[in-house]
Scaffold this active site. Structure first.
Site, mmCIF file in Angstrom:
data_model
loop_
_atom_site.group_PDB
_atom_site.id
_atom_site.type_symbol
_atom_site.label_atom_id
_atom_site.label_comp_id
_atom_site.label_asym_id
_atom_site.label_seq_id
_atom_site.Cartn_x
_atom_site.Cartn_y
_atom_site.Cartn_z
ATOM 1 N N GLU A 114 43.927 -11.180 1.905
ATOM 2 C CA GLU A 114 44.494 -10.283 1.212
ATOM 3 C C GLU A 114 44.643 -11.000 -0.073
ATOM 4 O O GLU A 114 44.403 -10.071 -1.018
ATOM 5 C CB GLU A 114 46.115 -10.090 1.790
ATOM 6 N N ARG B 9 25.751 -20.043 18.591
ATOM 7 C CA ARG B 9 26.220 -21.584 18.177
ATOM 8 C C ARG B 9 26.630 -21.478 16.750
ATOM 9 O O ARG B 9 27.730 -21.984 16.633
ATOM 10 C CB ARG B 9 24.887 -22.286 18.216
ATOM 11 N N SER C 281 30.701 -38.282 32.806
ATOM 12 C CA SER C 281 31.913 -38.955 33.271
ATOM 13 C C SER C 281 31.810 -40.423 33.142
ATOM 14 O O SER C 281 32.754 -41.142 33.043
ATOM 15 C CB SER C 281 32.051 -38.449 34.743
ATOM 16 N N GLU D 111 26.699 -24.085 27.631
ATOM 17 C CA GLU D 111 25.278 -23.739 27.840
ATOM 18 C C GLU D 111 24.678 -24.335 29.019
ATOM 19 O O GLU D 111 23.546 -24.274 29.432
ATOM 20 C CB GLU D 111 24.432 -24.168 26.781
#
Length: 372
Positions: free
Chosen positions: A56, A188, A227, A295
């Site tokens: 704005e 992406r 991990s 992905e």
């Protein structure tokens, strides 16, 4: 008073402005605005990035003195609080805007309805909800983020007609054609982050940069699930020179004393010995990540769907049959067809030689409706 058709036409111009900011405004929404006087656009603008003027204000500055007595069309209701920038409601009043037409309501409790109430108290006519559905759609990911604190998750899959993402020997280049791959680069370019699992990182050695139309785009933050920190340091994810960092999500192992440049290690909560995906999403949300593109690979896709963490599935289907190889959704699945996960809002379109199926996976426990 302008006709309904005219008002919708001007709001569509504001939507066009808003799209210019997609992928650039996080953790803020993408907003567009136009000022109209005497049936002509006298100013337009969009929110370009966090900390920059809101749409704005950008439109008011572009209009200059012509803003006085004009009508303002904005895709999201004007804000009424001090953040990095002053409230848009005050800027609208100071500019002498006559009427305001807004599209979406803002779910942020700091904003919701306050700006509109201030404008109406000051005598400005306000019409809320103009082209609300279209305005809501452009900021659906941000709405999810502001309500849950987690990014909106898009799961992208490229598979053959029989649901394979790679051959039995692991070859996956290329499942789909160049048009579909370019569409992924555009995804992406407008996503805050992109995520892959360790298996995909090891097998494909992707860069995960944005190169829409063959040009350099805006790179998303790259997130890799590792991990136990088992990935080799020579992968391109760890050597890529980019303004966006690479985040390595793990639950065990010791990060290197001197991480590669641009690489950060993110220790997450564990779930069944792996990264707890819900915890990871919350951590990304605290970093201001509002949109996450996933992905790969197959295990990540299965885990996200099982946990009910996928907001949008984009399945690119190539006109090929492998008859074997790696399925994009491994596992035994339910014993009964009635227990299959339902999807909604299915759209199908052609992208080059391939088909793109876009849908919204149902919540965990949703069943396919029975038809006798």
């Amino acid at each position: 008073m302008s006709s309904r058709a005219d008002r919708e036409r001007f709001m569509r111009l504001a939507l066009r402005e808003a799209r210019r900011g997609l992928g650039r405004t996080s953790p803020n929404p993408a907003v567009g605005a136009v000022l109209v006087k005497g049936g002509r656009v006298v100013g337009r603008g969009h929110h370009a990035r966090a900390g920059a003027p809101h749409a704005e204000v950008a439109a008011i500055r572009a209009a200059g003195g012509k803003a006085r007595g004009a009508d303002l069309y904005t895709t999201l209701e004007p804000c009424d609080h001090f953040g990095r920038t002053p409230p848009c409601s005050l800027a609208i009043l100071e500019a002498g805007v006559r009427r305001v037409f807004s599209g979406s309501s803002d779910p942020n409790p700091q904003v919701n309805g306050r700006g509109i109430r201030r404008l109406r108290r000051a005598g400005v006519e306000v019409e809320a909800g103009l082209l609300r559905e279209a305005c809501d759609a452009i900021n659906e990911p941000w709405f999810r983020f502001i309500v849950t604190g987690r990014p909106h998750v898009t799961l992208k899959v490229a598979a053959t007609l029989d649901g394979r993402i790679a051959t039995a020997g692991g070859d996956s280049r290329w499942v789909t054609g160049p048009e579909a791959r370019d569409r992924v680069h555009r995804l992406r370019d407008t996503s805050d982050a992109v995520l892959v699992g360790a298996g995909t990182a090891r097998a494909d050695d992707p860069r995960l940069t944005a190169r829409p139309g063959g040009r350099r785009g805006r790179d998303p933050i790259r997130v890799v699930l590792d991990s136990r920190l088992s990935l080799p340091p020579g992968l391109r994810l760890f050597r890529q020179r980019s303004a966006a960092p690479t985040l390595v999500a793990h639950v065990a192992g010791k990060p290197p004393a001197r991480p590669p440049r641009g690489v950060e290690y993110l220790r997450c909560k564990a779930r069944r010995g792996q990264v707890d995906l819900g915890d990871l999403l919350s951590r990304l949300g605290r970093r201001g990540v509002t949109t996450l593109l996933v992905e790969g690979g197959a295990g990540v896709a299965s885990s996200l769907l099982e946990a009910g963490l996928v907001d949008r599935l984009m399945l690119f289907v190539a006109p090929r049959l492998l008859g074997g190889g790696l399925s994009w959704l491994p596992g035994k699945g339910p014993a009964r067809m009635a227990d299959a996960l339902a999807v909604g809002d299915l759209e199908v379109r052609r992208v080059g030689r391939d088909l793109l199926l876009t849908c919204r996976p149902g919540a965990k426990g949703d069943r396919t409706p029975r038809v006798d």
